[in-house]
Design an enzyme around this catalytic site. Structure first.
Site, PDB file in Angstrom:
ATOM      1  CE  LYS A 216      41.592  51.889  57.948  1.00  0.00           C
ATOM      2  NZ  LYS A 216      41.483  52.900  56.818  1.00  0.00           N
ATOM      3  NE  ARG A 258      39.250  49.645  52.194  1.00  0.00           N
ATOM      4  CZ  ARG A 258      40.440  48.544  52.623  1.00  0.00           C
ATOM      5  NH1 ARG A 258      40.336  49.173  53.872  1.00  0.00           N
ATOM      6  NH2 ARG A 258      41.264  47.775  52.102  1.00  0.00           N
TER       7      ARG A 258
HETATM    8  N1  HH2 Z   1      41.742  51.685  55.455  1.00  0.00           N
HETATM    9  C1  HH2 Z   1      42.729  50.921  55.177  1.00  0.00           C
HETATM   10  C2  HH2 Z   1      42.985  50.369  53.751  1.00  0.00           C
HETATM   11  N2  HH2 Z   1      43.430  50.342  52.414  1.00  0.00           N
HETATM   12  N3  HH2 Z   1      41.875  52.541  51.350  1.00  0.00           N
HETATM   13  C3  HH2 Z   1      41.529  53.257  51.316  1.00  0.00           C
HETATM   14  N4  HH2 Z   1      40.893  53.779  50.196  1.00  0.00           N
HETATM   15  N5  HH2 Z   1      40.567  53.268  52.615  1.00  0.00           N
HETATM   16  C4  HH2 Z   1      41.386  53.002  53.979  1.00  0.00           C
HETATM   17  O1  HH2 Z   1      41.090  54.253  55.073  1.00  0.00           O
HETATM   18  C5  HH2 Z   1      41.640  52.076  54.039  1.00  0.00           C
HETATM   19  C6  HH2 Z   1      42.406  51.429  52.555  1.00  0.00           C
HETATM   20  C7  HH2 Z   1      44.174  49.255  56.044  1.00  0.00           C
HETATM   21  O2  HH2 Z   1      42.512  48.440  56.458  1.00  0.00           O
HETATM   22  P1  HH2 Z   1      42.876  47.428  56.036  1.00  0.00           P
HETATM   23  O3  HH2 Z   1      42.663  46.703  53.865  1.00  0.00           O
HETATM   24  O4  HH2 Z   1      41.101  46.435  56.368  1.00  0.00           O
HETATM   25  O5  HH2 Z   1      44.026  47.056  56.959  1.00  0.00           O
HETATM   26  P2  HH2 Z   1      45.116  46.202  55.906  1.00  0.00           P
HETATM   27  O6  HH2 Z   1      46.012  47.107  55.372  1.00  0.00           O
HETATM   28  O7  HH2 Z   1      45.953  45.628  57.489  1.00  0.00           O
HETATM   29  O8  HH2 Z   1      45.280  45.281  54.758  1.00  0.00           O
END
Ligand code: HH2
Length: 274
Positions: A216, A258
């Protein structure tokens, strides 16, 4: 006989390692891996590779939640995620990263057993189908959440919010509820660091804590040579920083991390547990 590296270590503070949730974004625009797994075959292959690397859960998402991301129509999100959930569910626990009840229902029908709901509204669906639910904190929506977020007491406010969400879900009949501070969802770098520093307060609730800080922006800011706020290191250069943050979180008692980099996360979890 070779030692079983995943066996509990006698006398260790944890009798098993924290769990690792591998991120599988079936999206064109996720902040770190957008576009890499938009094709279902590529997504399933990556999911199975994460299982081989030790993922306990694979988190399938069809809509990016990065700041300012464009919303995805329901039929398009369904088209992205359902075949991938169906293909992976026989091999690993699958969670569905969605805010839409229609997508959550279809994913559960395809084999998902955990609703990773960054919008906070899907606990009735979890109760209806007898699956788990993640209560994650977000201030605003992905379109607006990074517009000057402010708190008087970020740790107290976020903690109070996720505990209230968890209590509501439990009262509604959800049997498995996780709490997650929601790193980066309506938080500055200082807010994210305060939450990470005080993660033990979330753990002290007795609810299992999920931490999603992998790659992040806060890490990009910390790792930058000079002015990190304007020029953070890119997501692909945040692995070591991610591991450091995850080790800290697991040391304070996070029950699941995660992650984008499953093998590194599993290795870190084994070492922390030992
Ligand atoms: N962060 C993201 C998405 N889902 N779910 C939980 N429970 N906690 C988190 O911190 C979280 C999440 C954002 O990250 P990512 O899926 O890598 O990216 P994007 O939202 O751009 O798909």
């Amino acid at each position: 006989m070779a030692a079983d590296a995943s066996a509990p270590v006698p006398g260790a503070p944890h009798d098993r390692r924290p769990l690792v949730m591998g991120i599988l974004n079936v999206t064109p625009d996720s902040f770190s891996d957008g576009g890499r797994y938009l094709d279902a075959d590529a997504a399933v292959a990556h999911g199975l590779a994460m299982v081989a690397d030790g993922a306990d859960v694979v988190d399938v998402g069809g809509e990016s939640t990065r700041p300012g991301a464009a919303p995805v129509p329901t039929d398009e999100e369904l088209r992205r995620v359902v075949p991938v959930v169906e293909a992976l569910a026989p091999h690993v626990r699958v969670s569905i990263d969605t805010t839409k009840p229609e997508v959550a229902r279809a994913a559960v029908a395809a084999g998902a057993t955990l609703l990773n709901d960054v919008g906070g509204g899907l606990h009735p669906v979890a109760a209806e189908f007898g699956v788990g639910w993640v209560a994650m904190h977000m201030r605003g929506t992905p379109a607006t959440m990074q517009d000057d977020p402010r708190y008087d007491d970020v740790v107290g406010e976020v903690l109070g919010s996720v505990v209230a969400m968890a209590e509501r879900a439990t009262a509604d009949g959800v049997g498995e509820v996780w709490i997650d501070p929601g790193f980066g969802f309506g938080k500055t770098t200082a807010h994210n660091l305060a939450l990470l520093a005080h993660l033990d307060r979330f753990v002290a609730t007795g609810l299992p804590v999920l931490v999603g800080i992998s790659r992040k922006r806060t890490l990009g800011v910390l790792l930058a040579a000079s002015d990190g706020v304007d020029d953070p290191v890119p997501p692909e250069d945040r692995l070591e920083g991610s591991i450091a943050a995850q080790v800290h979180a697991m040391h304070l008692g996070a029950a699941m991390i995660r992650v984008h980099d499953v093998l590194a996360g599993v290795q870190a979890a084994k070492v922390v547990a030992a």
